[in-house]
Enzyme design. Sequence first.
Site, PDB file in Angstrom:
ATOM      1  N   ASP A  44       0.822  -1.212   0.000  1.00 16.07           N
ATOM      2  CA  ASP A  44       0.000   0.000   0.000  1.00 16.07           C
ATOM      3  C   ASP A  44       0.859   1.265   0.000  1.00 16.07           C
ATOM      4  O   ASP A  44       1.871   1.346   0.698  1.00 16.07           O
ATOM      5  CB  ASP A  44      -0.861  -0.046   1.275  1.00 16.07           C
TER       6      ASP A  44
ATOM      7  N   GLU B 227       0.942  -0.389  -5.176  1.00 14.52           N
ATOM      8  CA  GLU B 227      -0.179   0.551  -5.202  1.00 14.52           C
ATOM      9  C   GLU B 227       0.444   1.940  -5.166  1.00 14.52           C
ATOM     10  O   GLU B 227       0.777   2.482  -4.113  1.00 14.52           O
ATOM     11  CB  GLU B 227      -1.130   0.341  -4.015  1.00 14.52           C
TER      12      GLU B 227
HETATM   13  C1  GLC Z   1      -4.053   3.407   0.054  1.00 18.35           C
HETATM   14  C2  GLC Z   1      -5.450   2.852   0.171  1.00 18.35           C
HETATM   15  C3  GLC Z   1      -6.369   3.905   0.659  1.00 18.35           C
HETATM   16  C4  GLC Z   1      -5.880   4.450   1.965  1.00 18.35           C
HETATM   17  C5  GLC Z   1      -4.431   4.922   1.833  1.00 18.35           C
HETATM   18  C6  GLC Z   1      -3.835   5.202   3.163  1.00 18.35           C
HETATM   19  O1  GLC Z   1      -3.960   4.370  -0.904  1.00 18.35           O
HETATM   20  O2  GLC Z   1      -5.849   2.336  -1.062  1.00 18.35           O
HETATM   21  O3  GLC Z   1      -7.660   3.395   0.800  1.00 18.35           O
HETATM   22  O4  GLC Z   1      -6.672   5.518   2.355  1.00 18.35           O
HETATM   23  O5  GLC Z   1      -3.627   3.931   1.268  1.00 18.35           O
HETATM   24  O6  GLC Z   1      -3.571   3.990   3.837  1.00 18.35           O
HETATM   25  C1  GLC Z   2      -3.732   9.282  -2.870  1.00 14.88           C
HETATM   26  C2  GLC Z   2      -2.661   8.275  -2.787  1.00 14.88           C
HETATM   27  C3  GLC Z   2      -3.177   6.902  -3.039  1.00 14.88           C
HETATM   28  C4  GLC Z   2      -4.424   6.636  -2.239  1.00 14.88           C
HETATM   29  C5  GLC Z   2      -5.426   7.725  -2.368  1.00 14.88           C
HETATM   30  C6  GLC Z   2      -6.561   7.512  -1.418  1.00 14.88           C
HETATM   31  O1  GLC Z   2      -4.144   9.389  -4.176  1.00 14.88           O
HETATM   32  O2  GLC Z   2      -1.645   8.551  -3.730  1.00 14.88           O
HETATM   33  O3  GLC Z   2      -2.184   5.999  -2.694  1.00 14.88           O
HETATM   34  O4  GLC Z   2      -5.036   5.502  -2.718  1.00 14.88           O
HETATM   35  O5  GLC Z   2      -4.820   8.933  -2.062  1.00 14.88           O
HETATM   36  O6  GLC Z   2      -7.556   8.434  -1.669  1.00 14.88           O
END
Ligand code: GLC
Ligand code: GLC
Length: 650
Positions: free
Chosen positions: A284, A326
Amino acid sequence: MYEQKSHALLNKILIELKQDFNDTESQPFLTRLGANFYSVYQLFISFYGHRPDFEKQLKQLVSVMAQNHYERSKSLRKSDLKREQDPDWFLSQQWVGMALYTDGFAEDLKGLNKRVDYFEELGVNLVHLMPMMKCPEDASDGGYAVSDFCEIDKRFGTIKDLQAVAKKLHKNGSLLTMDVVLNHTSDEHEWARKAQQGEEKYQDYYYVYNDRDIPDQFEESLLEIFPENAPGNFTWDESMGKWVMTVFNNYQWDLNYTNPAVFIEMVNVILFWANKGADILRLDAVAFLWKKIGSVSQNLEEAHQILQLLKDCCQITAPGVLFIAEAIVAPNEIIRYFGGDSVAEKECDIAYNATFMALLWDAVATKNTRLLNQSLKSLPAKPDQTTWLNYVRCHDDIGLGYDDKDITAVGYEPKAHREFLIDYYMGKFVGSTARGLPFGYNEKTGDTRISGSLASLIGLEAALLAEDKEAIDNAIKKTLLLYAMILSYGGIPLLYYGDELGTINDSSYLQDPVKAEDNRWVHRPSIDWENAEQRYVSGTVENRLFNAIKKMISVRKATQAFADFNNRDVLNVSNPNLFLFTRYEYQTPEVSILVVANFDDSPHHLYYEEINNQIYFDFANNKDLITQEKPEMHETYMVIPANGFYWLEQ
Ligand code: GLC
Ligand code: GLC
C-alpha cells in the site's frame, strides 16, 4: 553475484546464527540467499552503513529471513520451486481477479469460505481481500490503519479462518492477495503506544519532533492527501507532547524507514503473511515510503530502493510471492515501480494501472478517445516479466492523474478539462447522468477526485430510477465496454465486487459517524445476496451484466494473445471516438486479435485501409470472439456500434 567482503560477512553471520541449514529443503534457500546477498548488502549499507550497529542489524535481517524460511510450510516451499521453474506464470491470460471487503461480501472469513463458489461461477481465480489486520474499532481508514500487523481483526475471524480460505482457494487453483500497509501504522499500534509512553526506541519508528521547526520545513513542499479530513502532514500528540508525521489521516503515523529496525519489522510482516498462504501482497501507498525535506516526498529514489531491498529479501525466503505496487501517481512514475529490470533492481511484479483506469473514465465522459490514445502513446514500455493490474473501479476515489502535456497536446486546457470531468461525474454537466461525489477537494489547489460506484458513475443508477429502458441499455453497454477493455488490454483484470451485479451507490455510510466524513464508503457495498439471485432471472440488469462479464472472462482465458508479454500495439485511427489495439501471440505473432472500441453514443465506421496501413489484418475473414459473428461489414469499412466493442479474430 559474488563479492568478497559481503560474502565474508554473510558467512560470519550464518555461523553466529547457529542454525542448522543441513536439511535438503534449506538448499534452495541458501542458494537464493547467496545469489541475492550482494544486492541486499549494497542497499542495506547505502541506507544504514553509517550506523555503528550496522552489522548487528544486518544479522537481524538475515535471522528474520532464516526464521521465516523455517516456518514456511512444505507445500508453500513446493509452490515456490514450481513458480521458479515457470517465472512467467502470472503473465498468463488465465488470471482474473476480484477485490472485495470481506465483511461487505460475506460478513466474515467463515462466511467468505462458503461463498468461494461465486468466484468459480464467474471465472474469478484471484481474490484480493481488503485489509483485515487488527485495527481500531472506530476510524481505521477501511483497515488501512493497522494496530497489529500479525493479527486478523476479530470482526473478520482468526488467522485460522484466513488459512482455511487460502487453502480452499489454492485447492481450486486460485490465488490469494492480501494487503501490507507499509507506510504507516494506526496510532493504536503497540509501537505508537510505546512511543506515546515516552519510549525513545519506538519514537524512532516514526517521524517525531519536539517542535514545529522540522515539520514546518517539511510542510513547505509536502502535498495533502486528505485535505478536507486531515489537512497538514503532522499531528500534535498530547501524551507524547510531540509532533508526529501523519501524511494520510491524523491517526495514521508514518513509519520511518531511515531506521533499520522498521525495515526489518516490515520484512517480517511480509514474510509472515507469505507464510500464511498469501500468493500476492499488495504493498500500500509505496510512493510515500521515503520522506525528504524540500521534496514532495513521493516517488523518491530511496522509496524505490526500499522496495528493491524488500523484493530481494522476499525472494530469498518466499520467492513465489508477488508484489503489487499501489502507487497512484503520475503515469511516468507508476511504471518505475516495476524496478530497473526483471532481475536487477526489481521492485514490484504487478502495478495498479491507474493511468489506464483514469483514461477510460475520460473517454466515457468525453465520448472520445483523444486523451486515451495520446497518453498511452507517450508511456514508456514496462519491463519484461511484469504485468499490470487493470481495473475500472476500486475501493478508492478516481484521481484525474493525467499528464498535463498530454491534455494540452489533444487541445484541452488542463484545468478546464479537469473541471469538466468533475462536473460530468457529479452529474452537473448538461446531459450527464453520472451520480458521483466530489472527494478530497483541496481549497489551495482546486483539485478534486471522484467517488462513486461504477454503476452510478456510468449512468445506471439514474437510468434505473427514471425507469428509462434505453438509458439502462446504454449504461449496460458502457459497463461492458469498460470491462472489455480491462479484460483484453494486457495484465490481470481486477473486478471490483458488486460491479458484476450493477451495484449502485450506497449512502448508508452517512448513518455511521465513523464513515460519514469519507464518501469513498459510498462505493464499498455490502452485497445483497438475495438480490444477487436476480443474476439467474433472464433480462434483469444483474443477469445481463453477470452473464456478459462471465462470458468475456471465459473467452479471455481461452485467448492466448491476451497473456501479457508486452504484446500489444495501440493503433492510430483518425476517428476520435474509436480506440484500437492489437494483441498478438507472443510465440506466433501472426496470430493476432484486433480490439476495437467505440466510446460514442453513435455508431462509427472503421476503414480497413487505415488499419492495413499499420498491420496486416484479414478483415474479409474476421469474426468477433465473443458472439462468433461477423460485424456489419461494407466494402471499405465496418460498423462499430454505439458504445460497442469487438474482439476480432482473423
Ligand atoms: C491506500 C489505500 C487507501 C488508503 C491509503 C492510506 O492508498 O488504497 O484506501 O486511504 O492507502 O492507507
Ligand atoms: C492518494 C494516494 C493513493 C491513495 C489515495 C486515497 O491518491 O496517492 O495511494 O489511494 O490517495 O484516496
